[in-house]
Design an enzyme around this catalytic site. Structure first.
Site, PDB file in Angstrom:
ATOM      1  N   GLU A 151       0.838  -1.185   0.000  1.00  0.00           N
ATOM      2  CA  GLU A 151       0.000   0.000   0.000  1.00  0.00           C
ATOM      3  C   GLU A 151       0.880   1.244   0.000  1.00  0.00           C
ATOM      4  OE1 GLU A 151      -3.799  -1.692   2.527  1.00  0.00           O
ATOM      5  OE2 GLU A 151      -2.040  -1.010   3.613  1.00  0.00           O
ATOM      6  N   ASP A 167      -4.537  -8.461   5.690  1.00  0.00           N
ATOM      7  CA  ASP A 167      -5.529  -9.361   5.112  1.00  0.00           C
ATOM      8  C   ASP A 167      -5.018 -10.776   4.928  1.00  0.00           C
ATOM      9  OD1 ASP A 167      -7.924  -7.676   4.509  1.00  0.00           O
ATOM     10  OD2 ASP A 167      -6.414  -6.505   3.472  1.00  0.00           O
TER      11      ASP A 167
END
Length: 398
Positions: A151, A167
């Site tokens: 990210e 995740d």
């Protein structure tokens, strides 16, 4: 926060997810020195012969548009989606072969840099925006692909780039940034043997933690789901944290939990006490400022639902601190949160063993094992206000 991976809208996923992970999504400011694009060097040290595909997806900060960037850093908005979702345009960039590197450019966006081995990822467009992979769903078209993502936010205040396991834990990689003075900082590398070591440790952990591991029909280990996704998919018992949660609730029925959520504002404190099924927090005047119902494992692992953390100055910061304390199982040993040291983290037999085994196998101990792993600065993040160069290194699956 619910898993960033299952958000339908990338603008929501990137902005909400990166804020929750400690990656500030800031509005551009006039006169900044950060260029419109920054070079990102991808190094393939994986040792795998598979073709690598790379994607830069996110929200263009100057306009709020969702889209993708090509290898030159040129932004392309997504076309309109529909119901049911339709295939997105092919945004893949050919990645470097094993033992080689390739430099692309990333624009001022807030989003993700995906990479996959052997197959392109299947992205779809719904009316609300991009539908991202949701591998906790066995029918997701990306379920059997080995892939991962980083990210990032690049804006006029600099670059924030992380490695994340919020995740899932999958194909390993590290991130880095070269500063204006030429120095370089990196994070995200596993210790030798750390990749397989994470899976071995989960398999050996009693209580169903090995159920988080997903394997392809050819025997390839693809990933370990985060425990929140594991609970959602039925791979991990929903009661896995109940004993610890019950003990915390019992303790703070007769003891005060003091939360000091801002490191730069040590005089801002909130005081928690349990009454029945609710933990009430008061400020220094004794006024109740927010309350939390007794959470379940899903709320703890996801730092959402009963531990929701809005982007405000009271409930959100308290919830972040509670979430970190529950995942690290420090709430029973320290009534003053957050902890300043990692020495007491994950010591209780009931804890987030997923985050524990990942942190233990990181070369620098840093990871994003859950959404608010940045509480106390234990996250795997690089940042610079005037970056010369970014790095993403694909590491061996060993």
């Amino acid at each position: 926060m619910r898993s960033r991976l299952t958000r339908r809208s990338l603008v929501t996923a990137a902005a909400a997810g990166l804020v929750a992970a400690g990656l500030a999504v800031q509005a551009p400011s006039a006169g900044a020195a950060v260029p419109d694009t920054v070079p990102l060097t991808l190094a393939n040290n994986s040792g795998r012969g598979d073709t690598v595909y790379v994607y830069t997806l996110g929200t263009l900060l100057s306009t709020g548009q969702q889209g993708w960037a090509d290898a030159n850093g040129t932004f392309h908005p997504w076309p309109a989606g529909s119901v049911p979702p339709v295939p997105a345009p092919d945004a893949s960039i050919p990645g470097p072969a094993a033992g080689q590197s390739k430099t692309i450019r990333i624009p001022k966006m807030s989003g993700r840099i995906y990479f996959s081995y052997g197959r392109k990822l299947d992205f779809r467009l719904a009316t609300g925006g991009l539908v991202q992979p949701a591998v906790q769903n066995p029918s997701d078209p990306n379920h059997d692909i080995l892939f991962n993502w980083s990210e990032y936010t690049l804006d006029n205040d600099g670059l924030w780039l992380n490695s994340t396991q919020v995740d899932m834990f999958s194909a390993p990689y590290a991130v880095g940034v070269q500063r204006a003075d030429g120095s370089t900082t990196t994070t995200g590398h596993l210790k030798p043997g750390g990749y397989n070591g994470v899976f071995d440790a989960l398999r050996a952990q009693p209580g169903g933690w090995g159920g988080l591991i997903q394997t392809r029909s050819d025997g390839t280990v693809l990933r370990a789901l985060s425990p929140g996704h594991g609970v959602e998919a039925g791979a991990l018992p929903a009661s896995v944290m109940d004993d610890y949660i019950n003990r915390v609730w019992q303790k703070y029925a007769s003891t005060t939990l003091t939360v000091t959520p801002f490191a730069d504002r040590p005089d801002t404190k909130y005081f928690g006490r349990v009454a029945g099924n609710v933990m009430n927090f008061t400020d220094s005047s004794g006024a109740v400022v927010t309350s939390f119902q007794k959470p379940d494992a899903d709320s703890v692992f996801g730092c959402h639902k009963l531990l929701d953390a809005p982007n405000d100055q009271v409930r959100g910061p308290i919830s972040r601190t509670l979430c970190a304390g529950f995942n690290r199982s420090t709430l029973l040993v320290n009534p003053n949160q957050p902890d300043s040291s990692s020495s007491a983290f994950y010591k209780d037999s009931v804890t987030n063993h997923y985050a524990r085994v990942i942190h233990e196998r990181m070369a620098d101990g840093k990871a994003y094992g859950f959404a608010f792993d940045d509480v106390g600065n234990h996250e795997s993040l690089v940042h610079d206000g005037n970056p010369r160069q970014a790095y993403l290194t694909l590491d061996p699956l060993a």
